[in-house]
Design a protein around this motif. Structure first.
Motif, PDB file in Angstrom:
ATOM      1  N   ASP A  81      24.014 102.846   6.932  1.00  0.00           N
ATOM      2  CA  ASP A  81      23.137 101.846   7.543  1.00  0.00           C
ATOM      3  C   ASP A  81      23.048 100.547   6.745  1.00  0.00           C
ATOM      4  O   ASP A  81      22.305  99.648   7.114  1.00  0.00           O
ATOM      5  N   SER A 210      10.763 100.396   3.483  1.00  0.00           N
ATOM      6  CA  SER A 210      11.954  99.993   4.229  1.00  0.00           C
ATOM      7  C   SER A 210      13.155  99.794   3.316  1.00  0.00           C
ATOM      8  O   SER A 210      14.291  99.714   3.786  1.00  0.00           O
ATOM      9  N   ARG A 214      17.476 106.107   3.747  1.00  0.00           N
ATOM     10  CA  ARG A 214      17.000 106.963   4.840  1.00  0.00           C
ATOM     11  C   ARG A 214      17.066 108.440   4.443  1.00  0.00           C
ATOM     12  O   ARG A 214      16.227 109.241   4.804  1.00  0.00           O
ATOM     13  N   VAL A 236      14.883 113.470   3.445  1.00  0.00           N
ATOM     14  CA  VAL A 236      15.108 112.600   4.597  1.00  0.00           C
ATOM     15  C   VAL A 236      13.817 111.845   4.859  1.00  0.00           C
ATOM     16  O   VAL A 236      12.744 112.439   4.954  1.00  0.00           O
ATOM     17  N   ALA A 237      13.909 110.517   4.956  1.00  0.00           N
ATOM     18  CA  ALA A 237      12.713 109.706   5.185  1.00  0.00           C
ATOM     19  C   ALA A 237      12.463 109.457   6.661  1.00  0.00           C
ATOM     20  O   ALA A 237      11.372 109.081   7.060  1.00  0.00           O
ATOM     21  N   GLY A 238      13.471 109.668   7.485  1.00  0.00           N
ATOM     22  CA  GLY A 238      13.339 109.392   8.910  1.00  0.00           C
ATOM     23  C   GLY A 238      12.812 110.587   9.686  1.00  0.00           C
ATOM     24  O   GLY A 238      12.445 111.616   9.114  1.00  0.00           O
ATOM     25  N   GLU A 240      14.358 112.742  11.591  1.00  0.00           N
ATOM     26  CA  GLU A 240      15.384 113.698  12.009  1.00  0.00           C
ATOM     27  C   GLU A 240      14.859 115.137  12.023  1.00  0.00           C
ATOM     28  O   GLU A 240      14.239 115.591  11.061  1.00  0.00           O
ATOM     29  N   TRP A 308      25.120 109.386   4.747  1.00  0.00           N
ATOM     30  CA  TRP A 308      23.984 108.781   4.076  1.00  0.00           C
ATOM     31  C   TRP A 308      24.158 108.813   2.563  1.00  0.00           C
ATOM     32  O   TRP A 308      23.808 107.887   1.865  1.00  0.00           O
TER      33      TRP A 308
END
Length: 317
Positions: A81, A210, A214, A236-238, A240, A308
């Motif tokens: 990303d 931010s 991720r 994992v920060a998102g 998912e 990632w």
């Protein structure tokens, strides 16, 4: 009193009452914004100082106290990303306080992972202190900013320092991790300076979520030598529901192919939210493990742009 006089008096009373009501409402709103449970008054976040567009007031999860002498250090790293912050734990032989020790590694050394990098340069002067109000003050000489970088990289670099300083203070037990931790960055003892000639300093900064990766692999670290079994922990920060993982085996020429693959579910438990773990038994040899979005579980070994994070390691002597 005449009719006109009575009307003027009534109008004046209504205006005064309206002004009093407006003042009372404003006062109530101010009190609510200061004292409402779970809604602290916003403080100067990284975005407020130009250290990260889209900054949020919610701090990224802090590291916890540990007995290990290793220092938590954040680096800039490339992923599918873009460029974000990743962490390594590093050995450090130093008599410096924990914050200075970690920052010296960040500014003086190179990351273990070849996908990581840092725009900071070795400074002539570096000092750090922690106040009783959970404020970490870092004072660094101007030569630390001698790299010419773009705006995004400069913002990431400032947050790299914020993440590293707060992580080092937290793991050493120097701050109250239940409260907001801020970093004030000085340049040669002065406030309101420009970092990398791009980022305005002068206000207390917090972690900008931010800017963090991720997802990343916490263990093993790059280049680890393991005995028989690969045990992976990561975060994992998102949002998912699952992530994909692949173990790549390298041949004598260094070429890699997908050897094993699977998925892992991040935890939703309080205090462990986003953490994932898996383990596989492996024969002796050179390998790499990488994590990807679950949709890319079947990606070929040479599709590094989908991952990632990845780590190379060895099984056996």
């Amino acid at each position: 009193m005449g009719t006109r006089a009575r009307r003027r008096a009534a109008g004046t009373a209504r205006r005064r009452a309206g002004a009093s009501l407006a003042a009372a409402v404003l006062a109530a709103l101010l009190v609510a914004s200061c004292a409402a449970p779970g809604k602290p008054v916003p403080t100067a976040a990284a975005g407020a100082t130009g250290a990260g567009a889209g900054a949020t007031q919610s701090p990224a999860p802090l590291e916890t106290s540990q007995t290990s002498a290793k220092s938590p250090v954040y680096w800039l790293g490339r992923s599918r990303d873009g460029v974000f912050l990743y962490r390594e734990f590093r050995e450090a032989e130093s008599d410096d306080n924990p914050v200075v020790k970690a920052l010296r590694i960040m500014m003086d050394d190179k990351p273990l992972d070849p996908d990581y990098f840092s725009p900071w340069q070795k400074p002539k002067k570096l000092a750090a202190s922690v106040s009783g109000t959970n404020i970490i003050t870092v004072d660094v000489s101007k030569d630390a900013f001698s790299t010419n970088v773009d705006e995004r990289t400069a913002q990431l670099a400032v947050q790299q320092l914020v993440y590293t300083a707060t992580a080092a203070a937290a793991t050493a037990g120097l701050v109250d991790t239940s409260q907001t931790i801020s970093v004030m960055l000085l340049v040669d003892g002065r406030t309101s300076q420009l970092a990398f000639e791009r980022v305005q300093l002068g206000q207390a900064m917090q972690r900008d979520v931010s800017m963090a990766a991720r997802a990343w692999i916490i263990d093993p670290q790059e280049g680890a030598a393991l005995a028989g079994q690969l045990k992976v922990t990561g975060r994992v920060a998102g949002p998912e529901a699952s992530i994909a993982w692949q173990v790549l085996r390298k041949d004598d020429t260094g070429a890699a192919s997908v050897y094993l693959s699977g998925t892992a579910q991040p935890s939703r438990e309080t205090g462990r939210a986003g953490e994932f773990r898996f383990a596989v038994n492996l024969e002796d040899g050179d390998y790499a493990v990488r994590i990807l979005p679950s949709a890319d579980a079947s990606a070929p070994a040479d599709s590094g742009g989908t991952e990632w994070d990845s780590k190379s390691f060895r099984i056996g002597d």
